[in-house]
Design a protein around this motif. Structure first.
Motif, PDB file in Angstrom:
ATOM      1  N   ASP A  86       0.808  -1.221   0.000  1.00  0.00           N
ATOM      2  CA  ASP A  86       0.000   0.000   0.000  1.00  0.00           C
ATOM      3  C   ASP A  86       0.846   1.278   0.000  1.00  0.00           C
ATOM      4  O   ASP A  86       0.312   2.361   0.208  1.00  0.00           O
ATOM      5  CB  ASP A  86      -0.956  -0.009   1.208  1.00  0.00           C
ATOM      6  N   GLY A 104      -4.539   5.821  -4.432  1.00  0.00           N
ATOM      7  CA  GLY A 104      -3.795   6.169  -3.223  1.00  0.00           C
ATOM      8  C   GLY A 104      -2.637   7.120  -3.482  1.00  0.00           C
ATOM      9  O   GLY A 104      -2.169   7.782  -2.559  1.00  0.00           O
ATOM     10  N   GLN A 125      -8.101   2.730  -2.058  1.00  0.00           N
ATOM     11  CA  GLN A 125      -7.088   3.503  -1.337  1.00  0.00           C
ATOM     12  C   GLN A 125      -7.228   5.006  -1.553  1.00  0.00           C
ATOM     13  O   GLN A 125      -6.697   5.794  -0.786  1.00  0.00           O
ATOM     14  CB  GLN A 125      -5.674   3.077  -1.750  1.00  0.00           C
TER      15      GLN A 125
END
Lengths: 182, 588
Positions: B93, B214, B243
């Protein structure tokens, strides 16, 4: 088609595979080869041959030459992923068969047999700069430098002349002319 | 001669210079010299987790909610192996973590010593880079480099392994100067020409869409502000990955909701039918693309990403732009304003039909569900939680599974860094320790972990951490006694063979809360839900909220495996679904 029970999508169409020679300049530090090789194994890339040694002792730079096969997309990924590694300085990539690049592998060949057989063996190797490194009454150790497929052929041809042992390096590469790798 | 410092002192000097305020960790034999030094450094507070994985996730929660790198300190052997899950999670991530691990003394390395493991070998594939420090003179340089690697370019975790003897040895410490020039591994390679090309594509597009991820959050709060401006001056629709939620207001009319496997009908259909897809800081993950051969077949694709290896990895794009999201958008906005001040107006007609079509998809109302007045529907529980907390600046973490998807669908975020979820690795047990880290960074904010009863049991021990540091985190468990997402897949794909997905002998979560010294609340019916949620919000202590929900609710909409975006399964409420299910049954 069998129904998919996977949570993942089906594999798409496979592209055409090409052989490439990837040259990587790295800091010669502990674990650097494991990083490079681990990247290949972890992401499912293929290593056909590998050659590595320090080339600049002053700056501590090693040069890794990797022969690999993959689709153009995979080759692109290999270069970009290598480029992300912290100890990697630069990455160069060449198609096998590129006329501007010299590729060479070295092989040591041990032959056991009588003089006539050994002489015939030397003849087979004539085109590939054979050097006799060791000689006894019964045996000879030859060094040749050639392309991978040429060595493959020589090995096949030498079987009948008493070839008992082979040791080969991975391919190394260099550009022709005054140019150097970018 | 300048003063000599021990390795342990150098570790703290480096952290002081890096402005570290919190370390999440767990002591052990091989890091004792560092723990011994802790008392001499008031500006750094250590948060004692109950398991190294918990320390790692807490550091992730801290990093994601405040944008600073999370610091983890663990011992050798099991300490290091326990933190591997958190490092891998952070790697997937793109969360900046700096993990410092102790190692057995140099002379014992390789002898299978007590609590020895090949830490750098084990963590090599799950960190951006790692180091084994074998010379105390290299220690300071290495730690500063570690912070630089973790926070520059595409962020990620790094690990510094320090043998115990190095922690005792002495060396000089030269003061650290933060370099303005970033290292060669960070990339801002785009040019004005790329931006001009993009604007040309944008002005020709009739069915454009922004697909953001993200990367926008990682680029900093300014990137989210700029994204809002970009979307408003173009009039284009926007969808976000899991995200990316929060980088654009969830209740804005231009926002189509999340896309992907459990994304909205309008977002996925718009992705499939668009003629221009502008990917900003997302990575064409398989949960997003579905069947790759049929992914958005008619569109020209633009990909803005700081990591060149993300581009053309899964999906071939027409225009790659390698750069930091904030810098790219900023130049994009500047150029539009300069050369096409009337972009919005002239573009409106161009894309009016597209908005009409999107309106039709929207009217399907794909997030709808059949509510009940007897049992609490999990979607309803999230909706009520949202309504009762939306006026506070609430931070949400999640575990992994159905509850995570329902949270993403029904909780509307309007600010970045408020949504912490394990997307890439999908780590059950992430949410509770992450909430600990978030609350550390924001002591006065409301922090809720939307959890499932199966996930939360994986790291339940961290409640003890929350109690120790007076962190009033709220663990909101949607309790259906199943591993819900596993059960859903088994129902749809494995002939309802619910193999091992039911948890018998669950603990009584209210009593468990009390055992930990926090507050337990249970809600059983929809009528009492609001009052109980309010009670949870008002308590100034950690809370475990046991919300008993419908046991067999499925998470819809859903793109079944191996299907493109325009073949979604909708929920039971939709008539159209019957048609798709008829066909869908043979397909899934």
């Amino acid at each position: 088609m069998a129904k998919s029970k996977s949570a993942y999508s089906d594999p798409g169409k496979k592209g055409k595979l090409d052989t490439h020679i990837i040259v990587v300049w790295v800091d010669n530090e502990a674990g650097v080869l494991a990083r490079v090789v681990g990247l290949f194994s972890g992401r499912g890339y293929n290593i056909e041959s590998l050659a590595v040694a320090e080339v600049d002792p002053k700056r501590g730079i090693s040069r890794i030459t990797i022969v690999t096969t993959g689709t153009p997309q995979v080759i692109e990924q290999i270069k970009l992923q290598l480029g992300k590694l912290v100890p990697v300085h630069k990455v160069a990539d060449f198609m096998r068969g590129d006329k501007k690049i010299i590729f060479k592998e070295m092989a040591l060949l041990k032959l056991v047999g009588n003089t006539s057989k050994r002489n015939k063996a030397l003849k087979v190797c004539k085109k590939f700069n054979p050097v006799v490194l060791d000689k006894t009454q019964k045996s000879v150790v030859l060094q040749i430098t050639a392309l991978r497929r040429e060595i493959d052929i020589v090995m096949g041809d030498l079987k009948k002349f008493g070839l008992v042992s082979v040791s080969r390096t991975g391919a190394v590469a260099m550009t022709r002319g005054s140019e150097i790798f970018k | 001669m300048s003063k000599l410092y021990t390795g342990a002192e150098i570790v703290f000097k480096c952290m002081e210079d890096q402005k570290v305020e919190f370390i999440f960790g767990y002591p052990g034999g091989a890091v004792l010299p560092i723990y011994d030094e802790l008392k001499n450094h008031d500006s750094i507070k250590h948060i004692l987790a109950r398991h190294e994985q918990g320390a790692g996730h807490a550091a992730e929660g801290y990093a994601r909610s405040c944008g600073k790198p999370g610091v983890v300190l663990v011992t050798s052997g099991p300490g290091a192996t326990n933190v591997v899950t958190a490092l891998t999670d952070a790697y997937m991530d793109s969360i900046p973590l700096v993990c410092i691990s102790g190692q057995v003394p140099t002379h014992l390395i390789g002898t299978d010593a007590f609590q020895e493991c090949d830490t750098t070998g084990i963590t090599r594939p799950c960190t951006k880079h790692n180091w084994l420090v074998k010379d105390v003179k290299e220690l300071a340089k290495t730690i500063h480099k570690a912070f630089e690697v973790a926070t520059t370019g595409r962020p990620g975790p790094v690990l510094v392994d320090i043998p115990k003897d190095i922690q005792f040895q002495k060396a000089k410490y030269t003061n650290f100067k933060k370099q303005k020039k970033l290292n060669g591994k960070s990339n801002n390679r785009f040019s004005q020409k790329d931006i001009d090309k993009l604007i040309e594509m944008m002005s020709k597009a009739k069915q454009p869409i922004f697909y953001t991820g993200g990367g926008v959050i990682n680029s900093g709060p300014r990137a989210s502000e700029q994204l809002r401006e970009l979307v408003s001056i173009t009039g284009f629709p926007i969808t976000s990955t899991l995200q990316g939620l929060g980088s654009f207001p969830g209740d804005d009319n231009q926002f189509l909701g999340m896309l992907g496997m459990h994304g909205t009908y309008e977002a996925n259909n718009a992705m499939h039918d668009c003629d221009l897809m502008i990917n900003i800081g997302a990575r064409f993950d398989d949960r997003i693309t579905g069947k790759i051969d049929e992914f958005s077949p008619k569109s020209k694709k633009v990909h803005i990403d700081i990591d060149p290896s993300s581009i053309n990895k899964n999906v071939k794009v027409n225009l790659p732009i390698v750069g930091d999201v904030s810098e790219v958008i900023s130049l994009l906005i500047k150029t539009i304003k300069k050369h096409k001040p009337n972009f919005l107006k002239s573009n409106k007609e161009n894309i009016s039909k597209w908005w009409e079509q999107i309106g039709k998809w929207r009217s399907v109302n794909s997030l709808n569900f059949i509510n009940s007045d007897k049992t609490i529907k999990p979607q309803f529980a999230i909706q009520r939680l949202y309504e009762l907390t939306k006026n506070k600046d609430t931070f949400i973490t999640t575990e992994v599974g159905q509850h995570q998807m329902w949270a993403a669908q029904h909780y509307k975020f309007d600010k970045p860094n408020r949504w912490m979820t394990s997307g890439g690795l999908g780590t059950m047990g992430y949410g509770l320790p992450a909430a600990v880290g978030v609350q550390i960074a924001h002591p006065n904010k409301l922090v809720v972990d939307i959890a499932g009863e199966a996930s939360v049991l994986m790291t339940m021990q961290e409640m003890s951490t929350a109690v120790q540091y007076n962190l009033p985190i709220k663990i909101f468990i949607l309790n259906n006694e199943y591993m819900g997402m596993v059960r859903q897949w088994q129902e749809l794909l494995h002939e309802k063979n619910y193999s091992e997905s039911y948890t018998a002998a669950l603990p009584d979560f209210v009593k468990l809360a009390e055992a930990y010294g926090c507050v337990g609340i249970r809600a059983k019916t929809p009528d009492e839900l609001d009052q109980k949620i309010q009670e949870m919000i008002d308590v100034k202590k950690p809370v475990i909220f046991d919300c008993l929900v419908d046991k067999e609710e499925n998470c819809f909409p859903m793109i079944p495996s191996g299907k493109p975006h325009n073949q979604m399964l909708l929920g039971p409420n939709d008539q159209k679904e019957n048609k798709i299910t008829g066909k869908g049954k043979t397909l899934v």
